[in-house]
Design an enzyme around this catalytic site. Sequence first.
Site, PDB file in Angstrom:
ATOM      1  N   GLU A  25       0.818  -1.212   0.000  1.00  8.57           N
ATOM      2  CA  GLU A  25       0.000   0.000   0.000  1.00  8.57           C
ATOM      3  C   GLU A  25       0.849   1.258   0.000  1.00  8.57           C
ATOM      4  O   GLU A  25       1.981   1.239   0.451  1.00  8.57           O
ATOM      5  CB  GLU A  25      -0.838   0.092   1.272  1.00  8.57           C
ATOM      6  CG  GLU A  25      -1.423  -1.181   1.732  1.00  8.57           C
ATOM      7  CD  GLU A  25      -1.973  -1.059   3.160  1.00  8.57           C
ATOM      8  OE1 GLU A  25      -2.727  -1.944   3.532  1.00  8.57           O
ATOM      9  OE2 GLU A  25      -1.637  -0.096   3.874  1.00  8.57           O
ATOM     10  N   CYS A  41       3.280   8.264   1.451  1.00  8.95           N
ATOM     11  CA  CYS A  41       3.815   7.306   2.412  1.00  8.95           C
ATOM     12  C   CYS A  41       3.933   5.973   1.677  1.00  8.95           C
ATOM     13  O   CYS A  41       2.944   5.408   1.216  1.00  8.95           O
ATOM     14  CB  CYS A  41       2.845   7.203   3.585  1.00  8.95           C
ATOM     15  SG  CYS A  41       3.238   5.878   4.725  1.00  8.95           S
ATOM     16  N   CYS A  49       5.626  -5.303  16.143  1.00  7.49           N
ATOM     17  CA  CYS A  49       5.047  -4.330  17.082  1.00  7.49           C
ATOM     18  C   CYS A  49       3.593  -4.721  17.344  1.00  7.49           C
ATOM     19  O   CYS A  49       2.841  -5.003  16.408  1.00  7.49           O
ATOM     20  CB  CYS A  49       5.123  -2.915  16.523  1.00  7.49           C
ATOM     21  SG  CYS A  49       6.814  -2.354  16.220  1.00  7.49           S
TER      22      CYS A  49
END
Length: 341
Positions: A90, A103, A114
Amino acid sequence: MNIYDLTIEELKDYFLDNGDKKYYADELFSWLYSREKRITSFNDASNIKKEVRERLSRDFSISNIEVVTVERAKDVSKYLFKLNDKEHIEAVLMNHDYGNSLCISSQVGCNMGCKFCESGRRKKVRNLTTGEMVEQILKVENESNLRISHVVIMGIGEPFDNYDNICNFIRIINHPKGLNIGSRHITVSTCGLVPKILEFSEFPYQVNLAISLHAPNDELRREIMPIAKVYPLKDLINAIKIYLEKTNRRVTFEYIMLDGVNDSVDNALELAHLLKGINSYVNLIPYNETEALQFKRSKPLTIAKFYDILKKNNITVTIRREFGGTISAACGQLRSKKEDL
Ligand code: SAH
């Protein structure tokens, strides 16, 4: 090989190795990257000799990722891409008043684990190639008809676990004949791979470094970020100090606000103490809740209080403007939806 994997220097070597003029590299870069050209077939690079174009077509591929879906909301669009091996990644486009920022993803999946992060629910399958990262920018520019002025490497993946490709990516997008994106407009975000932070301090480009901190002490950090078991805060902060000294730059600390986990008054005081005297600023990020994970975002009032404590303790701090809450823009959410994880 993907043509977008190559820096202009590597392309010069390629042409020289084949007995061609090295200035073909400049010309080809212009065909690949200048906004008026952007060829999709080597055949269209009309000022390059036919036999050279034919060799390029044999040696390189020119399209390696495709846009599958685009989800749009105000000032933000999320792109889902399919790679040649059918994997999905993405990228998120954000329209700011100062420009358009993209991004991008750096890996398929992520091994950092995480606890709050959607991307890490799928282990790393492989690194993205340099070209697959470059093409995320090209495909978004083509689709949106906008120029990307800022790039953050904060999508799926840990960029410093794909270090060499990230460095070449920066060389290509920063190059005046490449995408010409200013180094100060490029940000690499890491969960804190200490040896790579040290290595990066020698990388001669003035890009921004962001550190995903998310906790002010080792005990809490180990609970939510397994990487803290490998590199405790002492080592991390030490590496950052060396980085700051060598680069004369400032680092950003990202701190996701997780309800009841890391957002107490004590946490804020501890964070202020940890960062005292470090040339940095803290970006408080309201957590993007995601279905499969139990974490909740901190209350607005708690975030405001946290912010005030940092400010009072002379820490430069901002609260991240939010984008994309309605279109699953948190890392990895769109891919998870697509792959039904
Ligand atoms: N692996 C790198 C870059 C990708 S993550 C890193 O850890 O920095 C980019 C940022 O988004 C990190 O700070 C990450 O902790 C944060 N993040 C992950 N999931 C999030 C969520 N659901 N809401 C808000 N931020 C999130």
